[in-house]
Design an enzyme around this catalytic site. Structure first.
Site, mmCIF file in Angstrom:
data_model
loop_
_atom_site.group_PDB
_atom_site.id
_atom_site.type_symbol
_atom_site.label_atom_id
_atom_site.label_comp_id
_atom_site.label_asym_id
_atom_site.label_seq_id
_atom_site.Cartn_x
_atom_site.Cartn_y
_atom_site.Cartn_z
ATOM 1 N N HIS A 44 0.845 -1.205 0.000
ATOM 2 C CA HIS A 44 0.000 0.000 0.000
ATOM 3 C C HIS A 44 0.878 1.251 0.000
ATOM 4 O O HIS A 44 0.677 2.171 -0.787
ATOM 5 C CB HIS A 44 -0.919 -0.014 1.222
ATOM 6 C CG HIS A 44 -1.543 1.319 1.542
ATOM 7 N ND1 HIS A 44 -2.490 1.912 0.727
ATOM 8 C CD2 HIS A 44 -1.350 2.182 2.570
ATOM 9 C CE1 HIS A 44 -2.851 3.081 1.247
ATOM 10 N NE2 HIS A 44 -2.164 3.278 2.362
ATOM 11 N N ASP A 73 7.430 23.026 -25.059
ATOM 12 C CA ASP A 73 7.270 21.660 -24.538
ATOM 13 C C ASP A 73 8.347 21.468 -23.477
ATOM 14 O O ASP A 73 9.151 22.368 -23.235
ATOM 15 C CB ASP A 73 7.448 20.646 -25.685
ATOM 16 C CG ASP A 73 6.964 19.246 -25.297
ATOM 17 O OD1 ASP A 73 6.563 19.051 -24.136
ATOM 18 O OD2 ASP A 73 7.007 18.353 -26.160
ATOM 19 N N TRP A 109 7.154 -0.538 4.232
ATOM 20 C CA TRP A 109 7.698 0.170 3.068
ATOM 21 C C TRP A 109 9.135 0.598 3.329
ATOM 22 O O TRP A 109 9.885 0.860 2.400
ATOM 23 C CB TRP A 109 6.825 1.376 2.703
ATOM 24 C CG TRP A 109 7.090 2.651 3.445
ATOM 25 C CD1 TRP A 109 6.604 2.980 4.667
ATOM 26 C CD2 TRP A 109 7.897 3.753 3.018
ATOM 27 N NE1 TRP A 109 7.053 4.230 5.030
ATOM 28 C CE2 TRP A 109 7.841 4.733 4.039
ATOM 29 C CE3 TRP A 109 8.652 4.030 1.868
ATOM 30 C CZ2 TRP A 109 8.510 5.948 3.962
ATOM 31 C CZ3 TRP A 109 9.318 5.246 1.796
ATOM 32 C CH2 TRP A 109 9.248 6.194 2.828
ATOM 33 N N SER A 136 13.324 6.368 -13.008
ATOM 34 C CA SER A 136 12.261 7.154 -13.633
ATOM 35 C C SER A 136 12.164 8.542 -12.998
ATOM 36 O O SER A 136 12.068 9.556 -13.695
ATOM 37 C CB SER A 136 10.925 6.419 -13.502
ATOM 38 O OG SER A 136 9.845 7.261 -13.831
ATOM 39 N N SER A 137 12.223 8.575 -11.659
ATOM 40 C CA SER A 137 12.116 9.860 -10.950
ATOM 41 C C SER A 137 13.291 10.774 -11.280
ATOM 42 O O SER A 137 13.116 11.981 -11.484
ATOM 43 C CB SER A 137 12.078 9.627 -9.437
ATOM 44 O OG SER A 137 10.931 8.923 -9.083
ATOM 45 N N HIS A 220 13.456 11.070 4.470
ATOM 46 C CA HIS A 220 12.886 12.339 4.912
ATOM 47 C C HIS A 220 12.801 13.363 3.777
ATOM 48 O O HIS A 220 11.763 13.988 3.603
ATOM 49 C CB HIS A 220 13.565 12.918 6.150
ATOM 50 C CG HIS A 220 12.632 13.899 6.786
ATOM 51 N ND1 HIS A 220 11.581 13.499 7.567
ATOM 52 C CD2 HIS A 220 12.491 15.218 6.646
ATOM 53 C CE1 HIS A 220 10.849 14.553 7.899
ATOM 54 N NE2 HIS A 220 11.388 15.614 7.347
ATOM 55 N N GLU A 222 12.297 12.601 0.840
ATOM 56 C CA GLU A 222 11.189 12.052 0.040
ATOM 57 C C GLU A 222 9.838 12.600 0.506
ATOM 58 O O GLU A 222 8.953 12.884 -0.295
ATOM 59 C CB GLU A 222 11.213 10.514 0.140
ATOM 60 C CG GLU A 222 10.002 9.816 -0.430
ATOM 61 C CD GLU A 222 9.863 9.975 -1.925
ATOM 62 O OE1 GLU A 222 8.741 9.817 -2.425
ATOM 63 O OE2 GLU A 222 10.868 10.251 -2.606
ATOM 64 N N TYR A 224 9.258 15.484 1.630
ATOM 65 C CA TYR A 224 9.118 16.831 1.084
ATOM 66 C C TYR A 224 8.982 16.820 -0.433
ATOM 67 O O TYR A 224 8.366 17.713 -1.009
ATOM 68 C CB TYR A 224 10.269 17.718 1.577
ATOM 69 C CG TYR A 224 10.093 17.967 3.053
ATOM 70 C CD1 TYR A 224 9.152 18.892 3.495
ATOM 71 C CD2 TYR A 224 10.781 17.214 3.998
ATOM 72 C CE1 TYR A 224 8.924 19.073 4.847
ATOM 73 C CE2 TYR A 224 10.557 17.396 5.352
ATOM 74 C CZ TYR A 224 9.626 18.323 5.775
ATOM 75 O OH TYR A 224 9.380 18.491 7.104
ATOM 76 N N SER A 235 -0.408 27.470 -3.644
ATOM 77 C CA SER A 235 0.015 28.861 -3.811
ATOM 78 C C SER A 235 -0.419 29.440 -5.155
ATOM 79 O O SER A 235 -0.326 30.643 -5.377
ATOM 80 C CB SER A 235 1.545 28.973 -3.703
ATOM 81 O OG SER A 235 1.977 28.475 -2.463
ATOM 82 N N HIS A 269 15.145 11.750 13.212
ATOM 83 C CA HIS A 269 13.972 11.868 14.093
ATOM 84 C C HIS A 269 13.021 10.685 13.918
ATOM 85 O O HIS A 269 12.098 10.521 14.699
ATOM 86 C CB HIS A 269 13.258 13.207 13.914
ATOM 87 C CG HIS A 269 12.609 13.413 12.575
ATOM 88 N ND1 HIS A 269 12.466 14.666 12.034
ATOM 89 C CD2 HIS A 269 12.053 12.572 11.676
ATOM 90 C CE1 HIS A 269 11.845 14.571 10.864
ATOM 91 N NE2 HIS A 269 11.587 13.310 10.633
ATOM 92 N N HIS A 270 13.252 9.864 12.886
ATOM 93 C CA HIS A 270 12.487 8.620 12.743
ATOM 94 C C HIS A 270 13.078 7.512 13.617
ATOM 95 O O HIS A 270 12.554 6.405 13.633
ATOM 96 C CB HIS A 270 12.515 8.151 11.283
ATOM 97 C CG HIS A 270 11.921 9.133 10.320
ATOM 98 N ND1 HIS A 270 10.614 9.081 9.906
ATOM 99 C CD2 HIS A 270 12.457 10.210 9.697
ATOM 100 C CE1 HIS A 270 10.367 10.086 9.070
ATOM 101 N NE2 HIS A 270 11.479 10.781 8.929
ATOM 102 N N THR A 295 7.526 26.393 7.351
ATOM 103 C CA THR A 295 6.181 25.884 7.063
ATOM 104 C C THR A 295 5.129 26.845 7.593
ATOM 105 O O THR A 295 4.112 27.119 6.935
ATOM 106 C CB THR A 295 5.992 24.486 7.685
ATOM 107 O OG1 THR A 295 7.122 23.671 7.345
ATOM 108 C CG2 THR A 295 4.746 23.815 7.163
ATOM 109 N N LYS A 298 4.672 29.744 5.279
ATOM 110 C CA LYS A 298 3.797 29.408 4.145
ATOM 111 C C LYS A 298 2.325 29.530 4.537
ATOM 112 O O LYS A 298 1.529 30.157 3.830
ATOM 113 C CB LYS A 298 4.086 27.988 3.658
ATOM 114 C CG LYS A 298 5.372 27.890 2.878
ATOM 115 C CD LYS A 298 5.554 26.491 2.340
ATOM 116 C CE LYS A 298 6.595 26.483 1.255
ATOM 117 N NZ LYS A 298 6.241 27.285 0.081
ATOM 118 N N ARG A 417 1.155 0.039 15.450
ATOM 119 C CA ARG A 417 0.832 -0.031 14.027
ATOM 120 C C ARG A 417 1.348 -1.332 13.427
ATOM 121 O O ARG A 417 2.144 -2.048 14.048
ATOM 122 C CB ARG A 417 1.442 1.178 13.305
ATOM 123 C CG ARG A 417 2.955 1.245 13.407
ATOM 124 C CD ARG A 417 3.497 2.602 12.965
ATOM 125 N NE ARG A 417 3.639 2.683 11.520
ATOM 126 C CZ ARG A 417 4.610 3.365 10.893
ATOM 127 N NH1 ARG A 417 5.530 4.013 11.596
ATOM 128 N NH2 ARG A 417 4.672 3.405 9.593
#
Length: 492
Positions: A44, A73, A109, A136-137, A220, A222, A224, A235, A269-270, A295, A298, A417
């Site tokens: 998932h 283009d 994941w 690809s990315s 991390h 990722e 963002y 915006s 922090h993870h 943040t 924003k 979890r």
């Protein structure tokens, strides 16, 4: 192609989420065995991140960036073609692992060893598909950077670019910096499993925690990568429906860049519970809290843009407002998780699940939906049904909160979890969350209906643009030509 592929993956990943929520509707083991439950949580996440969200943002970039900067283009269309067609093959390979005799990946994941070094033959397939997705990315990011830096209209300096273009430029650099780190981590997993190395195997002198450090150094940024383009979309939409220019353009650009830079120094922090030195925990705690500052800038600027504006509440604006409110809830729960002693209590509970889903569902996914509603008349020359759009918005917003808000409570009460069973005192909140999840899933069928109903009508919005929308893309006819600008427009 990117957007249709993303929608397909959104429903496949969503179906897996519904299997998880159906199992958690009541305590005990009802529908699936624990091993399959773990495969569902793993798949998932991988499908939603790499299959639904990232291709959706790349699809929006492909369509919008040339129109916004006055280019005909993307700079490298053949590279673009390649970076898209890698995706269906990679995801076919990833999904095929569910049909292996040993089953799909069940390591979460994050693919932490030793879980990812045990059992089954699926892991090399998963790793190869992730390598393809990363390639690809990176190709997509190279294309975005080449387009933005080389193909802007005359007179469009960097500080005159639309904010969506800025957020994508910064995101593209994040992708190029972060993706090879993931590639390195999973390649080391592969060699540990098949070539006798011991990077993460304690018995051979390796360290499983090393994998966590490398993985989150990718993971991390990722996060963002998944939210910065959403900031750009919001915006763009908020000023259009407030009939005002974006408040604090320069500060928005600097805030986006500082979030991107800070995202590289907060990875651990993870990992507060792995046994870090106190100085390390304090460093990662404070740097994580620091991200709240740009943040907050924003959010302040979005609110200030709306302040005393001539606001109307069409569907894109409703999704944008929900984004601001609900993403802020996700931000506050993130601040709670940043506090090291508190995180010792929250770690690996449903509180964490509630936090990142508030960031990614009413955050990133709402932004993509808002973008589709906002730009659909420009892409197709056809106007969607506004009443149905608003019904879709209210159903989606109500059900997303019914799904994820109760998870804060069960998480604070200690429900772990990634476990298919739970203590009976958590039953009521889990039932509410599961009902919300099925409601959210059914609401998205309405979204598909709205899309198909719109696409089947004749072209009516020939020169339709939202009143108050500004930018080069709105100078083009609707539907927008594939070759946006034959002659670059001049920007004052």
């Amino acid at each position: 192609l990117y957007l249709w592929f993303s929608l397909l993956m959104f429903f496949i990943g969503g179906f897996m989420a519904l299997i998880i929520r159906a199992e958690l509707f009541q305590p005990g083991l009802q529908l699936v065995v624990p091993g399959f439950f773990n495969q569902m949580t793993t798949m998932h996440a991988l499908i939603m991140i790499f299959g639904a969200l990232m291709p959706a943002f790349v699809g929006l970039a492909n369509w919008q960036l040339p129109m916004m900067i006055g280019a005909p283009d993307m700079a490298l269309p053949r590279l673009n073609n390649w970076s898209f067609w890698i995706l269906p093959f990679a995801f076919t390979m990833l999904l095929s692992t569910l049909f292996f005799e040993s089953g799909g990946p069940a390591a979460g994941w994050t693919l932490y060893p030793p879980l990812s070094l045990q059992g089954g033959n699926s892991m090399p397939f998963v790793i190869f598909s992730l390598h393809l997705l990363g390639a690809s990315s990176i190709l997509g990011a190279i294309n975005v950077i080449a387009t933005i830096l080389n193909m802007r209209a005359p007179g469009m300096t960097l500080m005159k670019m639309p904010i969506f273009v800025w957020t994508w430029l910064i995101t593209a650099f994040l992708l190029i910096a972060a993706m090879p780190v993931l590639a390195g981590a999973i390649t080391m997993l592969l060699t540990d499993r098949f070539y006798g190395t011991s990077f993460f195997t304690a018995a051979g002198g390796g360290d499983p925690v090393l994998f966590q450090h490398i993985f989150w150094f990718f993971g991390h940024p990722e996060v963002y990568i998944l939210i910065l383009p959403a900031f750009g979309i919001i915006s763009t939409i908020i000023p259009a429906f407030s009939r005002k220019k974006l408040f604090g353009y320069d500060s928005m650009v600097y805030a986006t860049a500082s979030i991107a830079l800070l995202s590289f120094i907060v990875w651990a922090h993870h990992m507060f519970t792995v046994g870090m030195p106190l100085a390390g925990e304090i460093f990662f705690m404070f740097t994580t809290m620091l991200i709240a500052v740009p943040t907050g800038v924003k959010v302040f600027n979005w609110v200030a843009t709306m302040w005393r504006g001539s606001m109307t509440f069409e569907t894109p604006m409703l999704f944008s407002l929900a984004f601001i409110i609900l993403f802020t809830i996700g931000g506050f729960s993130g601040l709670m998780l940043a506090i090291t002693p508190a995180d010792f209590q929250y770690h690996d509970t449903y509180f964490v699940v509630a936090h990142f889903h508030y960031v990614l569902v009413p955050g990133a996914i709402f932004a993509v939906i808002a973008a589709v509603y906002y730009w659909l008349p420009k892409w197709t020359g056809k106007m969607y049904n506004e009443t149905l759009g608003k019904v879709h918005f209210w159903m989606t917003t109500v059900f997303v909160n019914i799904t994820f808000f109760p998870m804060h409570f069960v998480g604070l009460a200690g429900m772990p979890r990634r476990i298919p069973d739970y203590a009976v005192q958590f039953t009521d909140f889990n039932m509410i969350a599961s009902i919300g999840a099925f409601g959210f899933g059914l609401s998205q069928l309405l979204f598909v209906y709205i899309l198909f109903q719109t696409l089947r009508q004749p072209v009516t919005a020939a020169d339709k643009s939202w009143e108050g929308a500004e930018g080069l893309e709105w100078t083009l006819p609707s539907p927008a030509p594939y070759h946006s600008f034959d002659t670059p427009p001049k920007v004052d």
